[in-house]
Scaffold this active site. Sequence first.
Site, PDB file in Angstrom:
ATOM      1  N   GLY A 293      -4.910  -5.060   6.698  1.00  0.00           N
ATOM      2  CA  GLY A 293      -5.864  -4.356   6.806  1.00  0.00           C
ATOM      3  C   GLY A 293      -6.798  -4.576   7.992  1.00  0.00           C
ATOM      4  O   GLY A 293      -7.475  -3.909   8.477  1.00  0.00           O
TER       5      GLY A 293
ATOM      6  N   ARG B 126     -13.333  -8.271  -1.047  1.00  0.00           N
ATOM      7  CA  ARG B 126     -12.922  -7.826   0.360  1.00  0.00           C
ATOM      8  C   ARG B 126     -12.381  -6.372   0.141  1.00  0.00           C
ATOM      9  O   ARG B 126     -11.537  -5.906  -0.829  1.00  0.00           O
ATOM     10  CB  ARG B 126     -11.611  -8.751   0.325  1.00  0.00           C
ATOM     11  CG  ARG B 126     -10.697  -8.380   1.510  1.00  0.00           C
ATOM     12  CD  ARG B 126      -9.648  -7.567   1.805  1.00  0.00           C
ATOM     13  NE  ARG B 126      -8.615  -7.429   2.679  1.00  0.00           N
ATOM     14  CZ  ARG B 126      -7.696  -6.779   2.710  1.00  0.00           C
ATOM     15  NH1 ARG B 126      -7.299  -6.119   1.607  1.00  0.00           N
ATOM     16  NH2 ARG B 126      -6.961  -6.418   3.799  1.00  0.00           N
ATOM     17  N   VAL B 127     -12.631  -5.617   1.152  1.00  0.00           N
ATOM     18  CA  VAL B 127     -12.350  -4.271   1.381  1.00  0.00           C
ATOM     19  C   VAL B 127     -11.525  -4.137   2.628  1.00  0.00           C
ATOM     20  O   VAL B 127     -11.830  -4.502   3.551  1.00  0.00           O
ATOM     21  CB  VAL B 127     -13.493  -3.207   1.495  1.00  0.00           C
ATOM     22  CG1 VAL B 127     -13.053  -2.006   1.648  1.00  0.00           C
ATOM     23  CG2 VAL B 127     -14.268  -3.376   0.233  1.00  0.00           C
ATOM     24  N   GLY B 128     -10.256  -3.654   2.596  1.00  0.00           N
ATOM     25  CA  GLY B 128      -9.243  -3.360   3.686  1.00  0.00           C
ATOM     26  C   GLY B 128      -9.393  -2.403   4.256  1.00  0.00           C
ATOM     27  O   GLY B 128     -10.390  -1.554   4.110  1.00  0.00           O
TER      28      GLY B 128
ATOM     29  N   GLY C 245      -0.523  -2.311   6.028  1.00  0.00           N
ATOM     30  CA  GLY C 245      -0.275  -3.497   6.640  1.00  0.00           C
ATOM     31  C   GLY C 245      -1.591  -4.487   6.570  1.00  0.00           C
ATOM     32  O   GLY C 245      -2.235  -4.437   5.466  1.00  0.00           O
TER      33      GLY C 245
ATOM     34  N   THR D 259       0.840  -1.241  -0.027  1.00  0.00           N
ATOM     35  CA  THR D 259       0.136  -0.003   0.108  1.00  0.00           C
ATOM     36  C   THR D 259       0.789   1.265   0.126  1.00  0.00           C
ATOM     37  O   THR D 259       1.983   1.244   0.586  1.00  0.00           O
ATOM     38  CB  THR D 259      -0.772  -0.154   1.183  1.00  0.00           C
ATOM     39  OG1 THR D 259      -1.722  -1.233   1.256  1.00  0.00           O
ATOM     40  CG2 THR D 259      -1.663   1.328   1.540  1.00  0.00           C
TER      41      THR D 259
END
Lengths: 321, 321
Positions: free
Chosen positions: B241, B215-217, B239, B187
């Site tokens: 998430g 999936r959403v972090g 990192g 990221t």
Amino acid sequence: MQDVRAQQQEQPIAFAIHGGAGTIVRGSMSAELEQEYRAKLTEALQAGYGVLQRNGSSLDAVETAIRILEDSPLFNAGKGAVLTNKGTAELDASIMDGRTRAAGAVARVTTVKNPITLARLVMEESPHVMLAGDGAEQFAVEHGLEIVPNEYFQTEQRRAQLRRIQEAEQQKSSGANEAGISSKFGTVGAVALDRMGNLAAGTSTGGMTNKRFGRVGDSPIIGAGTYADNETCAVSSTGHGEYFIRGVVAYDIAARMRYAGLSLAEASNAVIHGRLTEMGGTGGVIALDRKGNIAMPFNTEGMYRGYVDTKGNVVVEIYRE
Amino acid sequence: MQDVRAQQQEQPIAFAIHGGAGTIVRGSMSAELEQEYRAKLTEALQAGYGVLQRNGSSLDAVETAIRILEDSPLFNAGKGAVLTNKGTAELDASIMDGRTRAAGAVARVTTVKNPITLARLVMEESPHVMLAGDGAEQFAVEHGLEIVPNEYFQTEQRRAQLRRIQEAEQQKSSGANEAGISSKFGTVGAVALDRMGNLAAGTSTGGMTNKRFGRVGDSPIIGAGTYADNETCAVSSTGHGEYFIRGVVAYDIAARMRYAGLSLAEASNAVIHGRLTEMGGTGGVIALDRKGNIAMPFNTEGMYRGYVDTKGNVVVEIYRE
């Protein structure tokens, strides 16, 4: 074993729910409709509290109550959710376990009958916290959750509401905003304290009427719409979601308790009547700490809400007192 | 006017970026590749800092630097993002203005060349904070942002990485997790303090390799992946998430400064080396306060990072010292 039972009897339980905050002015609703709201809030409250009385978990209590509110067309969650610009329902939900700080959230779900149950499934059966859109639905299907056509969620009232707002939007852009403000509330949520001393919180919503562009509000955002931590409190938010996200409202209550030493009431009042109000945001929260203290501040005309306190008192309210 | 200029000269500026935290062990990468990373981090750092030197806004500095990192195939954001289970790139980003606490976020974007610019557009040109999926893309198209086919983001390296992980997954489920852990970082993010004393933060990512189910972090989650408030600090996270969401990591640093009176260094160290590490989470943050103090704690082997401090010192680092 008797010691455990004695301890369990001493450990207080408490439960609270909300059915959204907004412009709910006394006298603006028929006595009959008001009675329907009170009856459904009472049903959800007693179902969730019943779980706790039977030594069930705070997570089970939260999920049980929210499912009842999702299944009712009265609230903006599950069946009866507000409709998007395209006339469909897009649902968001989240849940958090105060014992482990595990969390699950789903956004933009369109075919899962009970989004709160999907959020819990994400928490318990996936390595993730948040799933969105078609992916979240695929996860639901693979885990055998109840799937419904989107029409299941759509009620005639919500279709009429959308038509009114879209007509106002065509006539005057500011009018649409006004219409939007009075109709974007109705999120549901619950917070629970069980006999093991564990807190949990959950929130479920259809979001804003006439929403566009895949808008996601605060309800599936851990820290904004939902937060739970045994060390501090469990919180579920309802209101103008953008302000709750920017203010990190749910976690801000926990942070003020933990770092500034405020009580639950002090922290939640400071966040809603201070921080949120100063930002121009409207809405409220239900909050519960490990001792069973309950706070339900809101800065709107009303908030559908109810609680059962540690003494077993059952209270359902709608208007500002 | 001279007073204003004098004041502007006195007001410190500072800037920091990260390109992800993870298992970056000294000697595990060729000298040539390391040089490429250092050169690109330096380019982004100097571009962002240059904006501040020319009295540009912290938001402009953050966006400028992140766009450079998004456009580089070296980092897990924009071009070169990791690939989902289906072999496509799904991008998340967010940005926050410390002056107003306005924020913008996008999730699961697949065709917008620079997600950080879309996040800023959501903040500035919509009434919303978070847009997801096709809706976010429709918003981008209507506002004339640069659209690219998903293949633009996909590099041969990321395709090979996905193949390795999927092969490991087929052979042994635990092997897949291990492979996933070492490849889910990368990221990018930036934090800035401008001559007006305004803080800003932004974050952009492709998420986790082989991710499924939408999936959403934490990167598009305000309070977890990104937070900025002139009263406290600007933070961008990188990192694993899920832990950053559950720990509300970015806002927790601000909360400890505001409510517990900790310094930026104390607060960010406590959150990364205390709270996050105790939860089992891995990663790091870059954080900046209004005086221009910079903190960059991480609990992984390395973190691609760089800063320009208030004295104008330019530092780029990769490994733990």
